[in-house]
Scaffold this active site. Structure first.
Site, PDB file in Angstrom:
ATOM      1  N   GLU A 156      -2.459   8.688  -1.595  1.00  0.00           N
ATOM      2  CA  GLU A 156      -3.371   9.830  -1.699  1.00  0.00           C
ATOM      3  C   GLU A 156      -4.024   9.855  -3.084  1.00  0.00           C
ATOM      4  OE1 GLU A 156      -1.390  13.500  -0.711  1.00  0.00           O
ATOM      5  OE2 GLU A 156      -0.750  12.759   1.256  1.00  0.00           O
TER       6      GLU A 156
ATOM      7  N   LYS B 177      -0.251   3.294   2.008  1.00  0.00           N
ATOM      8  CA  LYS B 177      -1.317   4.296   1.892  1.00  0.00           C
ATOM      9  C   LYS B 177      -0.992   5.204   0.711  1.00  0.00           C
ATOM     10  CE  LYS B 177      -1.940   7.843   5.004  1.00  0.00           C
ATOM     11  NZ  LYS B 177      -1.736   9.054   4.177  1.00  0.00           N
TER      12      LYS B 177
ATOM     13  N   GLU C 150      -9.134  13.420   5.412  1.00  0.00           N
ATOM     14  CA  GLU C 150      -8.438  14.497   6.121  1.00  0.00           C
ATOM     15  C   GLU C 150      -9.141  15.833   5.888  1.00  0.00           C
ATOM     16  OE1 GLU C 150      -4.188  14.514   5.652  1.00  0.00           O
ATOM     17  OE2 GLU C 150      -3.967  16.454   6.644  1.00  0.00           O
TER      18      GLU C 150
ATOM     19  N   ASP D 166       3.176   5.313   4.012  1.00  0.00           N
ATOM     20  CA  ASP D 166       2.804   6.187   2.892  1.00  0.00           C
ATOM     21  C   ASP D 166       3.700   5.969   1.679  1.00  0.00           C
ATOM     22  OD1 ASP D 166       0.593   7.799   3.405  1.00  0.00           O
ATOM     23  OD2 ASP D 166       1.745   9.208   4.625  1.00  0.00           O
TER      24      ASP D 166
ATOM     25  N   ASP E  66       4.182  10.207   5.421  1.00  0.00           N
ATOM     26  CA  ASP E  66       5.170  11.067   4.757  1.00  0.00           C
ATOM     27  C   ASP E  66       5.264  12.405   5.487  1.00  0.00           C
ATOM     28  OD1 ASP E  66       2.753  12.058   3.936  1.00  0.00           O
ATOM     29  OD2 ASP E  66       3.192  12.005   1.784  1.00  0.00           O
ATOM     30  N   SER E  67       4.450  12.579   6.534  1.00  0.00           N
ATOM     31  CA  SER E  67       4.621  13.736   7.428  1.00  0.00           C
ATOM     32  C   SER E  67       5.988  13.673   8.110  1.00  0.00           C
ATOM     33  CB  SER E  67       3.494  13.790   8.467  1.00  0.00           C
ATOM     34  OG  SER E  67       3.347  12.539   9.107  1.00  0.00           O
TER      35      SER E  67
HETATM   36  O1  KIV Z   1       1.524  11.585   6.628  1.00  0.00           O
HETATM   37  C1  KIV Z   1       0.680  11.594   7.534  1.00  0.00           C
HETATM   38  O2  KIV Z   1       0.988  11.771   8.715  1.00  0.00           O
HETATM   39  C2  KIV Z   1      -0.712  11.389   7.163  1.00  0.00           C
HETATM   40  C3  KIV Z   1      -1.755  11.594   8.230  1.00  0.00           C
HETATM   41  C4  KIV Z   1      -1.954  13.027   8.472  1.00  0.00           C
HETATM   42  C5  KIV Z   1      -3.025  10.897   7.926  1.00  0.00           C
HETATM   43  O3  KIV Z   1      -1.010  11.091   6.056  1.00  0.00           O
END
Ligand code: KIV
Length: 272
Positions: free
Chosen positions: A123, A121, A190, A91, A52-53
């Site tokens: 969180e 993934k 992280e 994510d 989600d980055s």
């Molecule tokens: O969204 C992302 O890029 C991440 C990484 C920093 C692990 O969750």
């Protein structure tokens, strides 16, 4: 790759668990589009994270909060189209799993079905246990994410190192064991102290992949645009830059502008 490493034609969740057991480090990078994912996969990365980055890197948002499930599916399906070997993990974005387990499952199914992802993934630890169970029970592989969880940035207030204090470190260790017990196939840690990450990696059998969590874990992940030097405004201690791509792009684009303005481009061989 080391000569002693097993060759995998296709990376699966089981392959990652095998890699941890045999002491083979796991490489992971983000990608959000077809062209980048093609290069990352060709370079034999083990895991591609459609993070989600993308909210920061692709859209310029300050946080990861605004990105939607539809947008994640758009990015993820482009990545899946490019990938032949890597495991593609996507994510679950903010707001797509926190309110109730049914919604978490619906979001995960959309991501698996519409994007062709291999895993999701999420969180968080004990607080999202019910959503995790619901997703795992549907046969969807889940990667956990603990420590600095950027979707909670407004709760933390800063992007500084997490779990330095005893109570938070204890909860992180307990959450890691819980995620393993629930059936997560791997875990991202992280920005936490290296000693704590080592303790977690030793305490669980599932692979622990670190970002700013030191070297005594089972693998490493970075944001692709950061390690290529495409993003320049962000320089945390854990980031190793392998290129200055932003500067190289500016140089190339300036040359193109110059060539167009001077009528050097196109030349006789570059026309029909
Ligand atoms: O969204 C992302 O890029 C991440 C990484 C920093 C692990 O969750």
């Amino acid at each position: 790759m080391l000569a002693s490493e097993k060759v995998y034609k296709r990376i699966t969740t089981n392959a990652l668990i095998e890699m941890k057991a045999s002491g083979t480090k796991i490489s992971m990078l983000t990608a959000y589009d077809y062209s980048m994912a093609k290069a990352v996969d060709a370079a034999q990365i083990d895991v591609i994270l459609v993070g989600d980055s993308a909210s920061n890197v692709m859209s310029g948002h300050e946080t990861t909060l605004p990105i939607t499930v539809d947008q994640m599916i758009y990015h993820a399906s482009a990545v899946v189209n490019a990938v032949k070997r890597a495991l593609v993990v996507v994510d679950l974005p903010f707001g797509s799993y926190q309110s109730d387990p049914k919604e978490a499952l619906r979001s995960s199914i959309r991501i698996m079905k519409e994007a062709g992802a291999h895993a999701v993934k999420i969180e968080g630890g004990a607080e999202i246990k019910d959503s995790m169970v619901r997703i795992l029970n549907a046969g969807i592989p889940v990667m956990g994410h603990l420590g600095l969880t950027p979707q909670s940035i407004y709760k933390f207030g800063t992007y500084t190192v997490r779990a330095r204090e005893k109570a938070e470190a204890k909860k992180l260790l307990e959450d890691s064991k819980l995620l393993e017990q629930l059936g997560c196939f791997a875990l991202v840690l992280e920005k936490i102290p290296a000693a704590l990450a080592k303790k977690v990696a030793e305490a669980v059998k599932i692979p622990v992949i670190g970002i700013g969590a030191g070297g005594d874990v089972d693998g490493q992940v970075l944001v692709l645009h950061d390690m290529l030097g495409l993003t320049t405004e962000f320089s945390p201690r854990f980031l190793r830059r392998y290129m200055d791509l932003y500067d190289q792009m500016i140089t190339a684009i300036k040359q193109y502008v110059k060539d167009v303005k001077s009528s050097d481009f196109p030349n006789i061989d570059e026309q029909y």
